[in-house]
Design a protein around this motif. Sequence first.
Motif, PDB file in Angstrom:
ATOM      1  N   GLU A 160       0.848  -0.594   0.310  1.00 11.63           N
ATOM      2  CA  GLU A 160       0.124  -0.292   0.014  1.00 11.63           C
ATOM      3  C   GLU A 160       0.582   1.003  -0.233  1.00 11.63           C
ATOM      4  O   GLU A 160       0.814   1.932  -0.800  1.00 11.63           O
ATOM      5  CB  GLU A 160      -0.995   0.320   1.344  1.00 11.63           C
ATOM      6  CG  GLU A 160      -1.991   0.953   1.373  1.00 11.63           C
ATOM      7  CD  GLU A 160      -2.906   0.688  -0.317  1.00 11.63           C
ATOM      8  OE1 GLU A 160      -3.315   1.478  -0.111  1.00 11.63           O
ATOM      9  OE2 GLU A 160      -2.763  -0.465  -1.151  1.00 11.63           O
ATOM     10  N   GLU A 161       2.311   1.273   0.362  1.00 10.56           N
ATOM     11  CA  GLU A 161       2.774   2.118   0.778  1.00 10.56           C
ATOM     12  C   GLU A 161       3.326   2.694  -0.697  1.00 10.56           C
ATOM     13  O   GLU A 161       3.453   3.774  -1.231  1.00 10.56           O
ATOM     14  CB  GLU A 161       3.934   2.202   1.137  1.00 10.56           C
ATOM     15  CG  GLU A 161       4.957   3.038   1.769  1.00 10.56           C
ATOM     16  CD  GLU A 161       6.523   2.761   2.980  1.00 10.56           C
ATOM     17  OE1 GLU A 161       7.096   3.732   2.531  1.00 10.56           O
ATOM     18  OE2 GLU A 161       6.460   1.789   3.408  1.00 10.56           O
ATOM     19  N   ARG A 175       0.729   4.190  -3.200  1.00 10.79           N
ATOM     20  CA  ARG A 175      -0.110   5.826  -2.289  1.00 10.79           C
ATOM     21  C   ARG A 175       1.691   6.564  -3.121  1.00 10.79           C
ATOM     22  O   ARG A 175       1.104   7.851  -1.642  1.00 10.79           O
ATOM     23  CB  ARG A 175      -0.555   5.361  -0.758  1.00 10.79           C
ATOM     24  CG  ARG A 175      -1.736   4.453  -0.597  1.00 10.79           C
ATOM     25  CD  ARG A 175      -2.514   5.113  -1.048  1.00 10.79           C
ATOM     26  NE  ARG A 175      -4.077   4.444  -1.413  1.00 10.79           N
ATOM     27  CZ  ARG A 175      -4.597   4.828  -1.245  1.00 10.79           C
ATOM     28  NH1 ARG A 175      -5.540   6.267  -1.385  1.00 10.79           N
ATOM     29  NH2 ARG A 175      -6.834   4.047  -1.059  1.00 10.79           N
ATOM     30  N   LYS A 193       4.081   9.005  -4.227  1.00 15.50           N
ATOM     31  CA  LYS A 193       4.170  10.644  -4.743  1.00 15.50           C
ATOM     32  C   LYS A 193       5.290  10.742  -5.932  1.00 15.50           C
ATOM     33  O   LYS A 193       5.838  11.231  -4.496  1.00 15.50           O
ATOM     34  CB  LYS A 193       3.600  11.819  -4.614  1.00 15.50           C
ATOM     35  CG  LYS A 193       1.432  11.106  -4.431  1.00 15.50           C
ATOM     36  CD  LYS A 193       1.180  12.694  -4.135  1.00 15.50           C
ATOM     37  CE  LYS A 193       0.395  12.804  -4.923  1.00 15.50           C
ATOM     38  NZ  LYS A 193      -0.808  14.599  -4.592  1.00 15.50           N
ATOM     39  N   SER A 207       0.300   9.643  -7.629  1.00 16.42           N
ATOM     40  CA  SER A 207       0.824   7.961  -6.792  1.00 16.42           C
ATOM     41  C   SER A 207       0.492   7.042  -7.832  1.00 16.42           C
ATOM     42  O   SER A 207      -0.338   7.230  -9.123  1.00 16.42           O
ATOM     43  CB  SER A 207       0.329   8.000  -5.354  1.00 16.42           C
ATOM     44  OG  SER A 207      -1.136   7.465  -5.664  1.00 16.42           O
ATOM     45  N   HIS A 256      -1.697   4.578  -6.846  1.00 17.28           N
ATOM     46  CA  HIS A 256      -3.304   4.656  -6.474  1.00 17.28           C
ATOM     47  C   HIS A 256      -3.448   5.346  -7.587  1.00 17.28           C
ATOM     48  O   HIS A 256      -4.851   5.199  -8.468  1.00 17.28           O
ATOM     49  CB  HIS A 256      -3.585   4.469  -5.014  1.00 17.28           C
ATOM     50  CG  HIS A 256      -5.153   4.877  -4.432  1.00 17.28           C
ATOM     51  ND1 HIS A 256      -5.772   3.878  -4.924  1.00 17.28           N
ATOM     52  CD2 HIS A 256      -5.835   5.784  -4.939  1.00 17.28           C
ATOM     53  CE1 HIS A 256      -6.868   3.921  -4.482  1.00 17.28           C
ATOM     54  NE2 HIS A 256      -7.106   5.336  -4.534  1.00 17.28           N
ATOM     55  N   GLN A 257      -3.240   6.603  -7.881  1.00 19.14           N
ATOM     56  CA  GLN A 257      -4.044   7.061  -9.006  1.00 19.14           C
ATOM     57  C   GLN A 257      -4.105   7.767 -10.126  1.00 19.14           C
ATOM     58  O   GLN A 257      -5.420   7.637 -10.960  1.00 19.14           O
ATOM     59  CB  GLN A 257      -3.263   9.066  -8.133  1.00 19.14           C
ATOM     60  CG  GLN A 257      -3.874   9.541  -6.948  1.00 19.14           C
ATOM     61  CD  GLN A 257      -2.821  10.988  -6.264  1.00 19.14           C
ATOM     62  OE1 GLN A 257      -1.625  10.936  -6.436  1.00 19.14           O
ATOM     63  NE2 GLN A 257      -3.959  11.828  -5.942  1.00 19.14           N
ATOM     64  N   ASP A 259      -7.152  10.179  -4.008  1.00 18.83           N
ATOM     65  CA  ASP A 259      -6.946   8.979  -2.707  1.00 18.83           C
ATOM     66  C   ASP A 259      -8.207   8.095  -2.223  1.00 18.83           C
ATOM     67  O   ASP A 259      -7.801   7.488  -1.632  1.00 18.83           O
ATOM     68  CB  ASP A 259      -6.104   9.765  -1.793  1.00 18.83           C
ATOM     69  CG  ASP A 259      -5.027  10.647  -2.967  1.00 18.83           C
ATOM     70  OD1 ASP A 259      -4.580   9.832  -3.296  1.00 18.83           O
ATOM     71  OD2 ASP A 259      -4.708  11.763  -2.307  1.00 18.83           O
ATOM     72  N   ARG A 317      -9.492   1.170  -5.145  1.00 17.48           N
ATOM     73  CA  ARG A 317      -8.937   1.047  -6.222  1.00 17.48           C
ATOM     74  C   ARG A 317      -9.719  -0.141  -6.885  1.00 17.48           C
ATOM     75  O   ARG A 317      -9.792  -0.383  -7.905  1.00 17.48           O
ATOM     76  CB  ARG A 317      -7.356   0.741  -5.905  1.00 17.48           C
ATOM     77  CG  ARG A 317      -6.557   0.551  -7.041  1.00 17.48           C
ATOM     78  CD  ARG A 317      -4.918   0.710  -6.672  1.00 17.48           C
ATOM     79  NE  ARG A 317      -4.320  -0.487  -4.781  1.00 17.48           N
ATOM     80  CZ  ARG A 317      -4.190  -0.292  -3.936  1.00 17.48           C
ATOM     81  NH1 ARG A 317      -4.643   1.342  -3.255  1.00 17.48           N
ATOM     82  NH2 ARG A 317      -4.545  -0.998  -2.898  1.00 17.48           N
TER      83      ARG A 317
END
Length: 155
Positions: free
Chosen positions: A24-25, A28, A30, A37, A39-40, A82, A86
Amino acid sequence: MKELIEEYSRGYTMLREAIEGLSEEELRFKPAPDKWSIHQILIHVTDSEILSTHRLKKVLAEEEPLLISFDQNAWANNLGYDLQDREQSLLLFQMLRSSMQAILDHLTSEQSERVGVYADEGRFTFTQLLEYRVNHVRDHLAQIERVKEAYRLSV
């Protein structure tokens, strides 16, 4: 056209493979305050797919329809990327691509030359729009690799 359709159909699998095993780090992270990121990126790819699936169908169904662009940064900045799920986005991407597959499997050469018109960018054939969809995923896969590399360099 066959190769284009085949790559289009692999888009979901390619995205899944690109993020396999990431924490997850990492997802996420950027690389800079003004950069997305992973994710984005995935949320953006799905939002873009929603609009593009509509455009592809519009070109096949209507005579030279008007196609509307969107401001991707406004969407990313104002729609809480955010906070979005996802996994749900990836499944939606998969469903959108899957929903187009039956149409693409029976696409005629005449249909591939149908045209849609962007007020700000001009005329595009269905084939050109489909190529853009394939290239869009390719470009974001490369972006994901750059973010992964930036993360590795940051730790």
